[in-house]
Design an enzyme around this catalytic site. Structure first.
Site, PDB file in Angstrom:
ATOM      1  N   SER A 157      -3.336   6.462  12.519  1.00  0.00           N
ATOM      2  CA  SER A 157      -3.172   7.571  12.948  1.00  0.00           C
ATOM      3  C   SER A 157      -4.533   7.791  13.976  1.00  0.00           C
ATOM      4  CB  SER A 157      -2.867   8.549  12.394  1.00  0.00           C
ATOM      5  OG  SER A 157      -1.777   9.025  11.657  1.00  0.00           O
ATOM      6  N   ALA A 158      -5.850   7.106  13.578  1.00  0.00           N
ATOM      7  CA  ALA A 158      -6.769   7.165  14.109  1.00  0.00           C
ATOM      8  C   ALA A 158      -7.253   6.626  15.022  1.00  0.00           C
ATOM      9  CB  ALA A 158      -8.119   8.078  12.973  1.00  0.00           C
ATOM     10  N   GLU A 170      -6.299  -4.575  11.695  1.00  0.00           N
ATOM     11  CA  GLU A 170      -5.422  -4.292  10.593  1.00  0.00           C
ATOM     12  C   GLU A 170      -4.443  -5.182   9.556  1.00  0.00           C
ATOM     13  OE1 GLU A 170      -3.649  -0.827  10.652  1.00  0.00           O
ATOM     14  OE2 GLU A 170      -2.163  -1.968   8.746  1.00  0.00           O
ATOM     15  N   ALA A 171      -4.720  -4.372   8.492  1.00  0.00           N
ATOM     16  CA  ALA A 171      -3.786  -5.875   7.887  1.00  0.00           C
ATOM     17  C   ALA A 171      -2.272  -5.579   7.541  1.00  0.00           C
ATOM     18  CB  ALA A 171      -3.913  -5.062   6.120  1.00  0.00           C
ATOM     19  N   HIS A 179      -0.954  13.996   1.939  1.00  0.00           N
ATOM     20  CA  HIS A 179      -1.706  14.234   2.452  1.00  0.00           C
ATOM     21  C   HIS A 179      -3.382  13.540   2.164  1.00  0.00           C
ATOM     22  CE1 HIS A 179       1.123  17.977   4.206  1.00  0.00           C
ATOM     23  NE2 HIS A 179       0.843  16.111   5.031  1.00  0.00           N
TER      24      HIS A 179
HETATM   25  C1  LIG Z   1       4.798   9.539   3.713  1.00  0.00           C
HETATM   26  C2  LIG Z   1       4.195   9.829   4.151  1.00  0.00           C
HETATM   27  C3  LIG Z   1       5.104  11.071   4.284  1.00  0.00           C
HETATM   28  C4  LIG Z   1       3.917  11.719   5.636  1.00  0.00           C
HETATM   29  N1  LIG Z   1       4.545  13.012   6.228  1.00  0.00           N
HETATM   30  C5  LIG Z   1       3.396  13.718   7.359  1.00  0.00           C
HETATM   31  C6  LIG Z   1       4.960  14.962   7.980  1.00  0.00           C
HETATM   32  O1  LIG Z   1       5.372  15.551   8.163  1.00  0.00           O
HETATM   33  N2  LIG Z   1       3.175  15.432   9.114  1.00  0.00           N
HETATM   34  C7  LIG Z   1       1.791  15.435   8.677  1.00  0.00           C
HETATM   35  O2  LIG Z   1       0.996  15.860   9.822  1.00  0.00           O
HETATM   36  N3  LIG Z   1       1.462  14.235   8.499  1.00  0.00           N
HETATM   37  C8  LIG Z   1       2.259  13.607   6.834  1.00  0.00           C
HETATM   38  N4  LIG Z   1       1.983  11.976   6.311  1.00  0.00           N
HETATM   39  C9  LIG Z   1       0.533  12.177   6.665  1.00  0.00           C
HETATM   40  C10 LIG Z   1      -0.391  11.591   7.974  1.00  0.00           C
HETATM   41  O3  LIG Z   1       0.470  10.435   8.025  1.00  0.00           O
HETATM   42  C11 LIG Z   1      -1.484  10.797   7.832  1.00  0.00           C
HETATM   43  O4  LIG Z   1      -2.574  11.622   6.850  1.00  0.00           O
HETATM   44  C12 LIG Z   1      -2.159  10.024   8.401  1.00  0.00           C
HETATM   45  O5  LIG Z   1      -0.901   9.646   9.597  1.00  0.00           O
HETATM   46  C13 LIG Z   1      -3.514   9.626   7.975  1.00  0.00           C
HETATM   47  O6  LIG Z   1      -4.237   8.103   9.180  1.00  0.00           O
HETATM   48  P1  LIG Z   1      -5.477   7.908   8.878  1.00  0.00           P
HETATM   49  O7  LIG Z   1      -5.742   7.886  10.495  1.00  0.00           O
HETATM   50  O8  LIG Z   1      -6.591   8.656   8.570  1.00  0.00           O
HETATM   51  O9  LIG Z   1      -4.791   6.842   8.073  1.00  0.00           O
HETATM   52  P2  LIG Z   1      -3.785   5.655   8.222  1.00  0.00           P
HETATM   53  O10 LIG Z   1      -2.898   6.366   9.175  1.00  0.00           O
HETATM   54  O11 LIG Z   1      -2.934   5.834   6.829  1.00  0.00           O
HETATM   55  O12 LIG Z   1      -4.443   4.111   8.745  1.00  0.00           O
HETATM   56  C14 LIG Z   1      -5.155   3.340   7.903  1.00  0.00           C
HETATM   57  C15 LIG Z   1      -4.729   2.269   8.260  1.00  0.00           C
HETATM   58  O13 LIG Z   1      -5.598   1.345   7.973  1.00  0.00           O
HETATM   59  C16 LIG Z   1      -4.786  -0.091   7.727  1.00  0.00           C
HETATM   60  N5  LIG Z   1      -6.160  -0.489   6.395  1.00  0.00           N
HETATM   61  C17 LIG Z   1      -6.835   0.165   5.030  1.00  0.00           C
HETATM   62  N6  LIG Z   1      -7.142  -0.534   5.026  1.00  0.00           N
HETATM   63  C18 LIG Z   1      -7.565  -1.704   5.388  1.00  0.00           C
HETATM   64  C19 LIG Z   1      -8.535  -2.625   5.572  1.00  0.00           C
HETATM   65  N7  LIG Z   1      -8.935  -3.126   4.334  1.00  0.00           N
HETATM   66  N8  LIG Z   1      -8.128  -3.582   6.639  1.00  0.00           N
HETATM   67  C20 LIG Z   1      -7.354  -3.345   7.353  1.00  0.00           C
HETATM   68  N9  LIG Z   1      -6.576  -2.836   7.089  1.00  0.00           N
HETATM   69  C21 LIG Z   1      -6.609  -1.495   6.354  1.00  0.00           C
HETATM   70  C22 LIG Z   1      -3.516   1.347   6.675  1.00  0.00           C
HETATM   71  O14 LIG Z   1      -3.040  -0.503   6.886  1.00  0.00           O
HETATM   72  C23 LIG Z   1      -3.240   1.554   7.931  1.00  0.00           C
HETATM   73  O15 LIG Z   1      -2.604   0.727   9.189  1.00  0.00           O
HETATM   74  C24 LIG Z   1       2.560  11.619   6.031  1.00  0.00           C
HETATM   75  C25 LIG Z   1       1.856  10.716   5.423  1.00  0.00           C
HETATM   76  C26 LIG Z   1       2.786   9.838   4.720  1.00  0.00           C
HETATM   77  C27 LIG Z   1       2.431   8.368   4.009  1.00  0.00           C
END
Ligand SMILES: Cc1cc2nc3c(=O)[nH]c(=O)nc-3n(C[C@H](O)[C@H](O)[C@H](O)COP(=O)(O)OP(=O)(O)OC[C@H]3O[C@@H](n4cnc5c(N)ncnc54)[C@H](O)[C@@H]3O)c2cc1C
Length: 540
Positions: free
Chosen positions: A13-14, A33-34, A476
């Site tokens: 997302s971020a 991205e992994a 979350h």
């Molecule tokens: C099953 C599920 C249902 C959800 N439902 C909802 C909902 O309905 N509404 C809502 O608001 N929120 C929901 N959430 C929560 C929301 O989607 C997440 O909080 C949000 O997407 C997190 O964003 P982020 O950027 O922090 O991390 P992420 O979107 O998890 O991104 C992290 C990225 O980093 C990559 N990465 C990690 N480590 C490495 C590495 N060492 N090397 C390379 N790449 C790496 C990962 O592969 C991933 O693509 C849900 C989450 C899940 C898992």
């Protein structure tokens, strides 16, 4: 070796927001991205959510450490590992937190993160055609009301009014308390992840390079400055260098893991694993927060109130046709179709309970303890409805630590749900509120009884046992590399890691406290604001 102005780790997302915004003005950006491209068809069909939750290629396959709060069960802890990260596998719910969530962040020294500061970013990221006070209509992230509102929703709303709580037309409008239908990160029949909203439209730019199928191994720190990221791709290791900044957006599990693998984290823990300690920072991997859901089941009188029959047998292909032809029906549904935010104790400034639900109920099977488990994805033959109850602001704090110095090994995730008396009594109040709601007069003749836990759980002790033995994550996790004004906070209020130049963290890890909502919209807003901070700092 390759060199870019910015190296962003994690295309979730971020990371998708940052890849797009940082490359807007011509700076060169690498997104590491992994996972790979989001080609799997179930990603794009909203109801496909249930099919990919633990997909071995699209997710990291994490499990939690068993502990007393979960009846010593290890829980699945899905995280996306694909373009869009968790936004490609999430439940599509688009929900803002309560204004006081962000004002509390600001009071903890996160200057510039109060509600009035963040509202412009909530508006900036979204495109909500229905509009309304405080809503955005021109952002990259499409947001829509449900394509089909199940008939039971009107009855549930009547029941909400009958127990003295309000009903809201816009769950993200100025009044956040009460009952409403969900809004989804969907456009027509398809999910729109952060990858589809931000990344894919930006990939035409020659200054943005997506390096996927690449595992980030560690951050390279030279003379106190983050100089790049070591990655493994196709069996070979290489370094991607950053001229200006490395931005970690690997998520609430991945970002603290990568910092620790780089020698930045709790010194004793790193030393015990034989890792060199570059910065002893006990705050990294601490402060893990999550919402813990307890699901209740209800029997409905007739199939017209429930979708159980529509998602099984010969009716399912009809739904597929409906989805393809008209772009609505159960394939556009999310696990949460409606939500009730309520205050269950006097003197609270914000709701302490969120109850999500949908008119679907799942078959049970023998569980490990006293209560049967749910077979999510297998509907009951009889009509039913499920409510999921959770506490909005848990006090319990967990940890993410390394299980091994091997970057490919899963870290240890210990959420420590229900660890405090305050959390346990709050969840009990939420469960009793759900029961009061579903037994209100407008639902007489529609809801014929509670099937789960039902009469087996009447006392607080039984209900708590049920919560511990059957609850799970709402997915979350956040807070594991928090920003704050205190010296233990790993990040300052500009999301810079204290003590290492050129290194920021931007994802759900940075939240000081979990907000009163499903958290994806907050992650998008944080990333939009972070992009502005990074641009400001680059201008000097
Ligand atoms: C099953 C599920 C249902 C959800 N439902 C909802 C909902 O309905 N509404 C809502 O608001 N929120 C929901 N959430 C929560 C929301 O989607 C997440 O909080 C949000 O997407 C997190 O964003 P982020 O950027 O922090 O991390 P992420 O979107 O998890 O991104 C992290 C990225 O980093 C990559 N990465 C990690 N480590 C490495 C590495 N060492 N090397 C390379 N790449 C790496 C990962 O592969 C991933 O693509 C849900 C989450 C899940 C898992």
């Amino acid at each position: 070796m390759s060199e870019f102005d910015y190296v962003v780790v994690g295309g979730g997302s971020a990371g998708c927001v940052l890849a797009s915004r940082l490359s807007e003005g011509g700076a060169t950006v690498a997104l590491i991205e992994a996972g790979g491209p989001d080609r799997h068809p179930w990603i794009h069909i909203p109801a496909g959510y249930a099919k990919i939750l633990t997909h071995p290629r699209l997710t990291w396959g994490y499990r939690t450490e068993p502990d007393a709060g979960t009846g010593n069960r290890a829980l699945d802890y899905p995280r996306g590992r694909v373009w869009g990260g968790s936004s490609s596998i999430n439940g599509l719910g688009h929900v803002r937190g309560h204004p006081s969530d962000y004002d509390l962040w600001a009071q903890k020294g996160c200057t510039g993160w109060g509600w009035d500061d963040l509202l412009p970013y909530f508006r900036k990221h979204e495109s909500f055609a229905a509009g309304g006070e405080g809503r955005g209509t021109g952002g990259p992230q499409p947001v829509e009301h449900l394509a089909e509102v199940p008939p039971v929703v009107a009855k549930l709303a009547e029941a909400v009014r009958a127990i003295g709580l309000p009903v809201q037309a816009d769950m993200n409008g100025p009044e956040r308390e009460g009952f409403s239908t969900f809004q989804q990160t969907r456009q027509g029949r398809r999910r729109v992840s952060a990858a589809r909203a931000y990344l894919v439209p930006s990939m035409r730019r020659p200054n943005l390079r997506v390096i996927d199928h690449a595992l980030a191994l560690r951050i390279i720190v030279e003379e106190g400055r983050a100089a790049g990221v070591a990655i493994r791709r196709g069996g070979a290791e290489e370094v991607v260098r950053a001229r200006r900044e490395v931005v970690l957006s690997a998520g609430a599990i991945g970002s603290p893991q990568l910092l620790m693998l780089s020698g930045i984290g709790p010194g004793g823990h790193l030393a015990a694993l034989g890792l060199p300690v570059l910065r002893d920072m006990p705050g990294i991997g601490a402060n893990l927060q999550d919402h813990y859901i307890v699901r209740l089941g209800y029997r409905l009188a007739e199939h017209r109130w429930s979708a159980n029959r529509r998602i099984a047998g010969w009716r399912l292909p009809l739904e597929v046709l409906r989805w393809a032809a008209r772009g609505d029906g159960v394939l556009t549904w999310s696990p949460g179709m409606f939500s009730l935010f309520a205050r269950t104790a006097p003197g609270l400034e914000a709701p302490d309970i969120q109850i999500n639900g949908g008119p679907v109920s799942w078959a049970e099977e023998a569980g490990s303890g006293r209560w049967p488990s749910l077979r999510i994805g297998l509907p009951e033959a009889q009509p039913g409805l499920t409510l999921g109850v959770w506490q909005c602001r848990p006090e319990s704090r967990g940890t993410v630590t390394l299980a091994s110095p091997d970057p490919a090994a899963a870290p240890r995730i210990a959420p420590r749900y229900l660890a405090t008396e305050g959390d346990r009594t709050c969840v009990l109040r939420g469960l009793r509120l759900a029961r009061r709601w579903l037994s209100a007069a407008p639902l007489a003749g529609i809801v014929t009884g509670e099937t789960r836990p039902g009469p087996r759980a009447e006392t607080d002790a039984d209900l708590l046992d049920f919560a511990r033995e059957t609850g799970g994550t709402v997915y979350h996790p956040c807070g594991t590399v928090r920003m704050g004004g205190d010296p233990l906070a790993p990040l300052d209020a500009r999301l810079r890691l204290r003590g290492v130049a050129g290194l920021r963290v931007v994802d759900a890890s940075v939240f000081p406290d979990i907000p009163v909502c499903n958290i994806n919209a907050t992650v998008l807003s944080v990333a939009e604001k972070a992009a502005d901070l990074i641009h400001e700092d680059a201008r000097g």
